[in-house]
Scaffold this motif. Structure first.
Motif, PDB file in Angstrom:
ATOM      1  N   VAL A  55       0.829  -1.208   0.000  1.00 46.03           N
ATOM      2  CA  VAL A  55       0.000   0.000   0.000  1.00 46.03           C
ATOM      3  C   VAL A  55       0.861   1.255   0.000  1.00 46.03           C
ATOM      4  CG1 VAL A  55      -1.956  -1.076   1.189  1.00 46.03           C
ATOM      5  CG2 VAL A  55      -0.142  -0.012   2.524  1.00 46.03           C
ATOM      6  N   LYS A  56       0.241   2.363  -0.440  1.00 46.54           N
ATOM      7  CA  LYS A  56       0.880   3.674  -0.361  1.00 46.54           C
ATOM      8  C   LYS A  56       0.878   4.136   1.092  1.00 46.54           C
ATOM      9  CE  LYS A  56      -0.300   5.689  -4.778  1.00 46.54           C
ATOM     10  NZ  LYS A  56      -0.961   6.795  -5.460  1.00 46.54           N
ATOM     11  N   SER A  57       1.801   5.030   1.408  1.00 49.23           N
ATOM     12  CA  SER A  57       1.843   5.545   2.779  1.00 49.23           C
ATOM     13  C   SER A  57       2.187   7.029   2.774  1.00 49.23           C
ATOM     14  CB  SER A  57       2.884   4.775   3.587  1.00 49.23           C
ATOM     15  OG  SER A  57       4.187   5.008   3.100  1.00 49.23           O
ATOM     16  N   GLU A  58       1.984   7.613   3.924  1.00 50.51           N
ATOM     17  CA  GLU A  58       2.423   8.993   4.128  1.00 50.51           C
ATOM     18  C   GLU A  58       3.951   9.030   4.036  1.00 50.51           C
ATOM     19  OE1 GLU A  58       0.520  11.640   4.587  1.00 50.51           O
ATOM     20  OE2 GLU A  58      -1.408  10.676   4.931  1.00 50.51           O
ATOM     21  N   ARG A  59       4.495  10.187   3.782  1.00 45.41           N
ATOM     22  CA  ARG A  59       5.938  10.333   3.632  1.00 45.41           C
ATOM     23  C   ARG A  59       6.685   9.760   4.847  1.00 45.41           C
ATOM     24  NH1 ARG A  59       9.247  13.902   0.701  1.00 45.41           N
ATOM     25  NH2 ARG A  59       7.355  14.867  -0.107  1.00 45.41           N
ATOM     26  N   TRP A  84       5.814   3.253  -0.804  1.00 47.62           N
ATOM     27  CA  TRP A  84       4.966   2.098  -0.528  1.00 47.62           C
ATOM     28  C   TRP A  84       5.621   1.190   0.502  1.00 47.62           C
ATOM     29  CZ3 TRP A  84       0.554   0.380  -3.598  1.00 47.62           C
ATOM     30  CH2 TRP A  84       0.155   1.327  -4.561  1.00 47.62           C
ATOM     31  N   PHE A  85       4.792   0.396   1.203  1.00 40.02           N
ATOM     32  CA  PHE A  85       5.316  -0.658   2.064  1.00 40.02           C
ATOM     33  C   PHE A  85       4.463  -1.903   1.901  1.00 40.02           C
ATOM     34  CE2 PHE A  85       2.276   1.384   4.924  1.00 40.02           C
ATOM     35  CZ  PHE A  85       1.657   0.318   5.545  1.00 40.02           C
ATOM     36  N   GLY A  86       5.046  -3.030   2.252  1.00 39.88           N
ATOM     37  CA  GLY A  86       4.325  -4.289   2.215  1.00 39.88           C
ATOM     38  C   GLY A  86       4.069  -4.787   3.621  1.00 39.88           C
ATOM     39  N   MET A  87       2.877  -5.341   3.833  1.00 40.95           N
ATOM     40  CA  MET A  87       2.538  -6.001   5.094  1.00 40.95           C
ATOM     41  C   MET A  87       2.447  -7.490   4.790  1.00 40.95           C
ATOM     42  SD  MET A  87      -0.764  -5.507   7.533  1.00 40.95           S
ATOM     43  CE  MET A  87      -0.937  -6.441   9.036  1.00 40.95           C
ATOM     44  N   ARG A  88       3.251  -8.272   5.474  1.00 41.44           N
ATOM     45  CA  ARG A  88       3.307  -9.703   5.215  1.00 41.44           C
ATOM     46  C   ARG A  88       2.036 -10.400   5.686  1.00 41.44           C
ATOM     47  NH1 ARG A  88       9.225 -11.980   4.897  1.00 41.44           N
ATOM     48  NH2 ARG A  88       7.921 -13.732   4.273  1.00 41.44           N
ATOM     49  N   LEU A  89       1.529 -11.285   4.817  1.00 43.07           N
ATOM     50  CA  LEU A  89       0.339 -12.072   5.130  1.00 43.07           C
ATOM     51  C   LEU A  89       0.702 -13.544   5.311  1.00 43.07           C
ATOM     52  CD1 LEU A  89      -2.101 -10.547   2.465  1.00 43.07           C
ATOM     53  CD2 LEU A  89      -1.745  -9.812   4.841  1.00 43.07           C
ATOM     54  N   ASP A  90       1.998 -13.815   5.330  1.00 41.03           N
ATOM     55  CA  ASP A  90       2.480 -15.199   5.374  1.00 41.03           C
ATOM     56  C   ASP A  90       3.175 -15.564   6.684  1.00 41.03           C
ATOM     57  OD1 ASP A  90       4.722 -13.621   5.041  1.00 41.03           O
ATOM     58  OD2 ASP A  90       5.455 -14.659   3.262  1.00 41.03           O
ATOM     59  N   ARG A  91       2.945 -14.774   7.710  1.00 45.34           N
ATOM     60  CA  ARG A  91       3.576 -15.034   9.005  1.00 45.34           C
ATOM     61  C   ARG A  91       2.534 -15.073  10.098  1.00 45.34           C
ATOM     62  NH1 ARG A  91       9.276 -11.951   8.680  1.00 45.34           N
ATOM     63  NH2 ARG A  91      10.199 -13.469   7.249  1.00 45.34           N
ATOM     64  N   GLY A  92       2.034 -16.264  10.385  1.00 44.33           N
ATOM     65  CA  GLY A  92       1.062 -16.402  11.469  1.00 44.33           C
ATOM     66  C   GLY A  92      -0.303 -15.860  11.114  1.00 44.33           C
ATOM     67  N   ARG A  93      -1.067 -15.590  12.167  1.00 42.04           N
ATOM     68  CA  ARG A  93      -2.433 -15.102  12.000  1.00 42.04           C
ATOM     69  C   ARG A  93      -2.430 -13.681  11.433  1.00 42.04           C
ATOM     70  NH1 ARG A  93      -7.288 -13.602  14.620  1.00 42.04           N
ATOM     71  NH2 ARG A  93      -6.230 -12.234  16.061  1.00 42.04           N
ATOM     72  N   VAL A  94      -3.239 -13.460  10.421  1.00 41.28           N
ATOM     73  CA  VAL A  94      -3.300 -12.141   9.776  1.00 41.28           C
ATOM     74  C   VAL A  94      -4.277 -11.245  10.541  1.00 41.28           C
ATOM     75  CG1 VAL A  94      -3.912 -10.901   7.668  1.00 41.28           C
ATOM     76  CG2 VAL A  94      -2.785 -13.139   7.518  1.00 41.28           C
ATOM     77  N   PRO A  95      -3.831 -10.056  10.958  1.00 42.10           N
ATOM     78  CA  PRO A  95      -4.731  -9.109  11.623  1.00 42.10           C
ATOM     79  C   PRO A  95      -5.553  -8.347  10.561  1.00 42.10           C
ATOM     80  CG  PRO A  95      -2.510  -8.217  11.563  1.00 42.10           C
ATOM     81  CD  PRO A  95      -2.449  -9.582  10.933  1.00 42.10           C
ATOM     82  N   TRP A  96      -6.673  -8.938  10.163  1.00 48.60           N
ATOM     83  CA  TRP A  96      -7.428  -8.389   9.041  1.00 48.60           C
ATOM     84  C   TRP A  96      -7.963  -6.985   9.306  1.00 48.60           C
ATOM     85  CZ3 TRP A  96      -6.564 -10.061   4.474  1.00 48.60           C
ATOM     86  CH2 TRP A  96      -6.111 -11.368   4.291  1.00 48.60           C
TER      87      TRP A  96
END
Length: 122
Positions: A55-59, A84-96
């Motif tokens: 996702v896009k993020s603030e500066r 942009w940054f990535g949030m990993r969905l492959d490490r344990g329970r995903v905080p949806w």
């Protein structure tokens, strides 16, 4: 949770936003609003072995997240240096709920004001 289930859950989050559209392209999905990208689902993109939402993020937020919590966040190839940054969905329970929050923030940085008004009045 299988990777396709994660993709479907992310798609449901993104499609709930006004005017959001998506295109599946093999190992990734592109989420757009009025032709502008606000999120990606990546599954082993460029052979990195990572499943994530980007996702896009603030500066500076992208660098801070990756530095402060590298187990969960990273700077994706090509788009990381552009905020942009990535949030990993492959490490344990995903905080949806957190996934929904970062996706909505990215959407707000991308969507036209008229769509933001309809989001805020919903």
């Amino acid at each position: 949770m299988a990777n396709n289930d994660k993709r479907e859950r992310l798609t449901k989050i993104c499609k709930a936003l006004p005017g959001a559209e998506h295109v599946d392209q093999g190992d990734h999905t592109i989420y757009r609003v009025r032709g502008k990208v606000f999120a990606y689902y990546l599954d082993d993109h460029h052979g990195d072995g990572i499943v994530s939402v980007c996702v896009k993020s603030e500066r500076g937020e992208n660098v801070d997240r990756a530095r402060l919590d590298p187990e969960r966040f990273y700077l994706p190839a090509y788009i990381g240096p552009r905020g942009w940054f990535g949030m990993r969905l492959d490490r344990g329970r995903v905080p949806w709920s957190e996934v929904a929050e970062i996706v909505e923030r990215s959407y707000r940085l991308t969507a036209p004001k008229a769509l933001l008004k309809s989001l805020d009045s919903a």
